[in-house]
Write a protein that holds these residues in place. Sequence first.
Motif, short mmCIF file in Angstrom:
data_model
loop_
_atom_site.label_atom_id
_atom_site.label_comp_id
_atom_site.label_asym_id
_atom_site.label_seq_id
_atom_site.Cartn_x
_atom_site.Cartn_y
_atom_site.Cartn_z
N HIS A 130 0.84 -1.18 0.00
CA HIS A 130 0.00 0.00 0.00
C HIS A 130 0.89 1.24 0.00
O HIS A 130 1.99 1.24 0.54
CB HIS A 130 -0.90 0.03 1.25
CG HIS A 130 -1.83 -1.12 1.36
ND1 HIS A 130 -3.03 -1.19 0.68
CD2 HIS A 130 -1.75 -2.28 2.06
CE1 HIS A 130 -3.66 -2.31 0.97
NE2 HIS A 130 -2.90 -3.00 1.81
N ASP A 131 0.40 2.31 -0.61
CA ASP A 131 1.11 3.59 -0.59
C ASP A 131 2.56 3.45 -1.08
O ASP A 131 3.48 4.06 -0.53
CB ASP A 131 1.10 4.20 0.81
CG ASP A 131 -0.31 4.38 1.34
OD1 ASP A 131 -1.18 4.79 0.54
OD2 ASP A 131 -0.55 4.12 2.54
N THR A 132 2.75 2.62 -2.08
CA THR A 132 4.09 2.39 -2.62
C THR A 132 4.55 3.61 -3.40
O THR A 132 3.83 4.12 -4.24
CB THR A 132 4.09 1.17 -3.55
OG1 THR A 132 3.47 0.08 -2.87
CG2 THR A 132 5.50 0.77 -3.93
N LYS A 149 9.65 2.99 -0.98
CA LYS A 149 9.11 2.83 0.36
C LYS A 149 7.65 2.45 0.23
O LYS A 149 6.92 3.06 -0.56
CB LYS A 149 9.25 4.13 1.16
CG LYS A 149 8.75 4.03 2.60
CD LYS A 149 9.00 5.33 3.34
CE LYS A 149 8.54 5.24 4.79
NZ LYS A 149 8.80 6.52 5.51
N ASP A 150 7.23 1.42 0.95
CA ASP A 150 5.82 1.07 0.91
C ASP A 150 5.36 0.56 2.26
O ASP A 150 6.15 0.37 3.19
CB ASP A 150 5.52 0.05 -0.21
CG ASP A 150 5.98 -1.37 0.13
OD1 ASP A 150 6.70 -1.54 1.13
OD2 ASP A 150 5.64 -2.29 -0.62
N CYS A 151 4.05 0.39 2.36
CA CYS A 151 3.44 -0.19 3.55
C CYS A 151 3.08 -1.62 3.19
O CYS A 151 2.22 -1.85 2.34
CB CYS A 151 2.20 0.60 3.94
SG CYS A 151 1.21 -0.20 5.23
N LEU A 152 3.77 -2.57 3.80
CA LEU A 152 3.57 -3.98 3.46
C LEU A 152 2.60 -4.60 4.46
O LEU A 152 2.87 -4.65 5.65
CB LEU A 152 4.90 -4.72 3.47
CG LEU A 152 4.95 -6.02 2.67
CD1 LEU A 152 4.75 -5.73 1.18
CD2 LEU A 152 6.26 -6.74 2.88
N ARG A 177 1.02 -4.53 9.48
CA ARG A 177 1.30 -3.57 8.41
C ARG A 177 2.53 -2.77 8.84
O ARG A 177 2.49 -2.05 9.83
CB ARG A 177 0.10 -2.62 8.21
CG ARG A 177 -1.12 -3.30 7.61
CD ARG A 177 -2.35 -2.42 7.77
NE ARG A 177 -2.22 -1.16 7.07
CZ ARG A 177 -2.71 -0.92 5.85
NH1 ARG A 177 -3.37 -1.86 5.20
NH2 ARG A 177 -2.56 0.26 5.28
N HIS A 178 3.61 -2.94 8.11
CA HIS A 178 4.85 -2.28 8.49
C HIS A 178 5.52 -1.61 7.29
O HIS A 178 5.23 -1.93 6.13
CB HIS A 178 5.83 -3.29 9.11
CG HIS A 178 6.25 -4.37 8.17
ND1 HIS A 178 7.27 -4.22 7.27
CD2 HIS A 178 5.77 -5.63 7.97
CE1 HIS A 178 7.42 -5.33 6.57
NE2 HIS A 178 6.52 -6.20 6.97
N VAL A 179 6.40 -0.67 7.58
CA VAL A 179 7.15 0.03 6.54
C VAL A 179 8.19 -0.90 5.96
O VAL A 179 8.85 -1.65 6.68
CB VAL A 179 7.82 1.28 7.12
CG1 VAL A 179 8.73 1.94 6.08
CG2 VAL A 179 6.77 2.27 7.61
N ASN A 180 8.33 -0.89 4.65
CA ASN A 180 9.32 -1.70 3.97
C ASN A 180 10.13 -0.81 3.02
O ASN A 180 9.56 -0.02 2.28
CB ASN A 180 8.65 -2.81 3.16
CG ASN A 180 9.44 -4.09 3.15
OD1 ASN A 180 9.52 -4.78 4.15
ND2 ASN A 180 10.04 -4.43 2.02
N ASP A 181 11.45 -0.92 3.09
CA ASP A 181 12.34 -0.15 2.22
C ASP A 181 13.01 -1.09 1.23
O ASP A 181 13.50 -2.16 1.60
CB ASP A 181 13.42 0.56 3.04
CG ASP A 181 12.85 1.69 3.88
OD1 ASP A 181 11.79 2.21 3.52
OD2 ASP A 181 13.46 2.04 4.90
N VAL A 182 13.03 -0.68 -0.03
CA VAL A 182 13.61 -1.50 -1.09
C VAL A 182 14.54 -0.64 -1.93
O VAL A 182 14.20 0.49 -2.28
CB VAL A 182 12.51 -2.10 -1.99
CG1 VAL A 182 13.11 -2.96 -3.10
CG2 VAL A 182 11.53 -2.92 -1.16
#
Length: 213
Positions: A130-132, A149-152, A177-182
């Motif tokens: 979400h919100d990628t 950055k997204d909400c996984l 639901r957590h923040v994920n950095d790629v």
Amino acid sequence: MTRASRPHGRTTVRNWKPTAALLTAGALLTLSACSSDKDPVYNTKPSAAPPAATSASASPPSSSVSPDQAAVLAVYAHYRKEQAKAYAKASASGTDIEKYATAEALGKVTRDVLSLHTAGNAASGAPVSHDTEVTALKTDGPIPKATIKDCLDVTGWKVVNKKSGKALPAPKGQLKRHVNDVTLEKWGNRWLVRTDTAKSIACGDSGASPSAS
């Protein structure tokens, strides 16, 4: 551009232990620890540029993003889809995960699926992004770089025992639901996921956004 080996080529597997705090792309709960003195085998032949995003795990790029941003988001969506497919099989065989990941990211997925297989488990469902958004994009220099950055949301992504079919209990305090950095890098005409990092930050909480470097 012709590459003799996959970017960031040698990935040594060392006494890997999963993070029990989160059910994430890079750290599935209750996986068995494993180690190996051999590197995973990678397909080093260059692949064609990936098609447009079709994964249901991430929203398609909007018309407001640039072509480079759209390409980055499409690769990320495909990476997430193929990753979930590999975890569901407890094997990367028969998936296209190697088309969307450098050796660094692919090595992480390989270790995860090996742990799932060794423990007799597999993943059920898939994460939902979400919100990628692309938070950094650097297209100049020898290796273009990008950060997402997204909400996984991992509510529907569970580890199950393949024999019994029962889901393993989620660890205490697990963030749904957590923040994920790629981070991604572009090699030739192909964007590839380099790192996929889960943050112990619930979506909506304040947290510093990374930059492509």
